[in-house]
Scaffold this motif. Structure first.
Motif, short mmCIF file in Angstrom:
data_model
loop_
_atom_site.label_atom_id
_atom_site.label_comp_id
_atom_site.label_asym_id
_atom_site.label_seq_id
_atom_site.Cartn_x
_atom_site.Cartn_y
_atom_site.Cartn_z
N ASP A 57 31.19 36.62 34.82
CA ASP A 57 31.25 35.91 36.09
C ASP A 57 32.41 36.83 36.88
O ASP A 57 33.59 36.50 37.01
CB ASP A 57 31.97 34.53 35.89
N ASP A 58 31.84 37.67 37.78
CA ASP A 58 32.67 38.80 38.37
C ASP A 58 33.14 38.15 39.93
O ASP A 58 32.46 37.31 40.30
CB ASP A 58 32.11 39.84 38.52
N GLY A 59 34.18 38.84 40.21
CA GLY A 59 34.72 38.18 41.62
C GLY A 59 34.71 39.46 42.61
O GLY A 59 33.80 40.15 42.79
N PRO A 60 35.97 39.78 43.20
CA PRO A 60 35.96 40.82 44.23
C PRO A 60 36.28 42.05 43.72
O PRO A 60 36.97 43.05 44.65
CB PRO A 60 37.21 40.16 44.95
N PRO A 69 47.98 40.01 48.57
CA PRO A 69 48.58 39.04 47.84
C PRO A 69 48.16 37.61 48.40
O PRO A 69 48.43 36.71 47.84
CB PRO A 69 50.13 39.04 48.22
N HIS A 70 46.97 37.49 49.25
CA HIS A 70 46.55 36.37 49.98
C HIS A 70 45.20 35.87 49.38
O HIS A 70 44.40 35.65 50.11
CB HIS A 70 46.60 36.68 51.42
N TYR A 71 45.03 36.12 48.12
CA TYR A 71 43.86 35.91 47.57
C TYR A 71 43.88 35.40 46.16
O TYR A 71 45.14 35.41 45.61
CB TYR A 71 42.67 36.96 47.63
N ASP A 72 42.71 34.59 45.73
CA ASP A 72 42.87 34.19 43.95
C ASP A 72 42.96 35.60 43.33
O ASP A 72 42.10 36.56 43.41
CB ASP A 72 41.36 33.38 43.86
N SER A 73 43.93 35.90 42.28
CA SER A 73 43.83 36.80 41.64
C SER A 73 42.95 37.07 40.61
O SER A 73 43.15 38.14 39.84
CB SER A 73 45.50 37.00 41.01
N LEU A 74 41.86 36.17 40.49
CA LEU A 74 40.96 36.39 39.40
C LEU A 74 39.82 37.60 39.83
O LEU A 74 39.69 37.64 40.90
CB LEU A 74 40.26 35.16 39.40
N LEU A 75 39.80 38.49 38.91
CA LEU A 75 38.71 39.52 38.96
C LEU A 75 37.38 39.26 38.28
O LEU A 75 36.40 39.63 38.87
CB LEU A 75 39.29 41.06 38.52
N VAL A 76 37.64 38.82 37.11
CA VAL A 76 36.27 38.48 36.29
C VAL A 76 36.31 37.53 35.27
O VAL A 76 37.73 37.59 34.61
CB VAL A 76 35.51 39.95 35.85
N LYS A 77 35.50 36.67 34.80
CA LYS A 77 35.45 35.90 33.69
C LYS A 77 34.70 36.53 32.62
O LYS A 77 33.47 36.65 32.98
CB LYS A 77 35.28 34.48 33.99
#
Length: 401
Positions: A57-60, A69-77
């Motif tokens: 489940d990928d992200g950005p 620094p202004h975003y959710d630090s999640l890259l991928v699950k």
């Protein structure tokens, strides 16, 4: 409805033993060694893992993504499914080791340390697990061999072997090229376009171009040709060596394109030359053919917008050093970006060559917004800004005769 779990025969002793395990890791741009502080930067490499029993489940994340620094630090699950807990952990370990991220720190080292911990694999951890195992925060020492190798190859291909490494391989060929003899007989007897511009100004230059009966040529050898084919690595001395022949062979040319674009920064960053000295030396060697440059509107010859006074002074200095024709250009025909460049060239007394970038097919009315009327309106705006020459930039070769 209304029945109890016991009445539905849903008691603990009737629930079957689990036949599989699923385990998930959340990969983030956080540095475990710095108390999971979010990291920032630009992702240069991003390669996701795959395989049986792995779900993503990928992200950005992607090459070129700017992590702020202004975003959710999640890259991928990353989720793994297997028959046993240890098998699920093994699949996650394999997937994490295949996962490549360069340019920003991640928590991958922490996840790997946890997944390889026997206490965790046995499923007997509690809330004091991390505090009791400080080694879990130890960073992962990746060697990044592939990227280093690619960077080295690119550096050698583009810039040659670094001098500090010494000469390698065979010596350059000692054969001198055959240079054709060019006499002065082909020089024009009438007044040149350069002389008309110097004596009467840009309006007279444009009038002389319009009244010319033959075809006028712009030679791009000293700018766009080697920018496209040789990464802009043609040195000033290389140009000066052929300047006498160029002056004769192209005496009737509309212009010699020799400055602007990437030549300015490449001179300083890679060739260790002064771009202003190049312009002055070429002007001295070829005094009677118009010189032409590429000006990126408000970006001048850089890669960001500069202050108005910087652009005005830059164009003034370029004109004084020997530049004549300024081809003002914006890749998406953004007229607001071109206005400043046009004004700066006009104030410096240069020849304003406004550029329209062409795409699509004006002969096909169904090709969307880039129809004939779009280009006519854009050219009318350029004309209203006071350009002296109109250039049609058809880089993809789409324009039909």
């Amino acid at each position: 409805s209304g029945k109890t779990l016991k009445e539905l025969e849903l008691t603990q002793d009737t629930i079957a033993e689990p036949t599989g395990f699923a385990m998930q890791c959340r990969v983030t741009t956080e540095d475990p060694s710095q108390d999971f502080r979010p990291d920032t930067g630009t992702i240069s490499v991003f390669r996701l893992p795959t395989g049986m029993g792995i779900r993503l489940d990928d992200g950005p994340g992607f090459p070129g993504a700017k992590i702020t620094p202004h975003y959710d630090s999640l890259l991928v699950k990353i989720t793994a499914k297997a028959r046993t807990r240890r098998e699920a952990a093994a699949k996650l370990i394999r997937a994490l080791r295949e996962f490549r991220v360069r340019g920003v720190m991640t928590n991958k080292s922490f996840l790997l340390n946890v997944l390889e911990n026997e206490q965790f694999l046995d499923g007997v951890v509690d809330t004091g697990f991390i505090a009791a195992n400080p080694y879990l925060m130890a960073p992962l020492r990746e060697r990044d061999r592939a990227q280093k190798m690619l960077k080295y190859i690119a550096e050698v291909v583009v810039n040659g072997t670094p001098k500090e490494l010494g000469a390698v391989g065979e010596a350059p060929a000692t054969v001198d090229p055959l240079i054709p003899e060019i006499t002065d007989s082909g020089r024009p007897k009438s007044k040149s376009l350069k002389a008309i511009f110097d004596e009467q100004g840009p309006e007279a230059f444009a009038k002389a171009v319009r009244s010319n009966k033959g075809l006028l040529v712009t030679d791009t050898t000293w700018r766009d040709a080697h920018q496209s084919l040789l990464a802009t690595r043609l040195r000033t001395v290389d140009m000066l060596n052929i300047a006498p022949q160029t002056r004769v062979a192209l005496a009737n040319a509309y212009s010699l394109e020799n400055w602007g674009g990437a030549t300015f920064d490449v001179c300083m960053r890679f060739l260790r030359e002064c771009p202003w000295d190049r312009l002055a030396d070429l002007r001295e060697a070829v005094p009677d053919i118009p010189f032409q440059m590429l000006l990126r509107g408000a970006n001048a010859v850089g890669y960001t917008s500069y202050a108005d006074n910087v652009n005005y002074e830059f164009c003034k200095m370029a004109k004084e050093t020997g530049m004549d024709v300024f081809r003002v250009f914006d890749s998406i025909n953004y007229i607001e970006n071109m206005k400043l460049g046009i004004d700066c060239v006009g104030a410096a007394g240069g020849i304003i060559e406004g550029t329209v970038c062409y795409t699509g097919d004006v002969s096909d009315p169904k090709r969307g917004q880039y129809d004939l009327e779009y280009y006519l309106n854009f050219v009318r705006q350029l004309e209203a800004l006071g350009i002296h020459v109109l250039a049609i930039k058809d880089m993809a070769g789409l324009l039909k005769p």
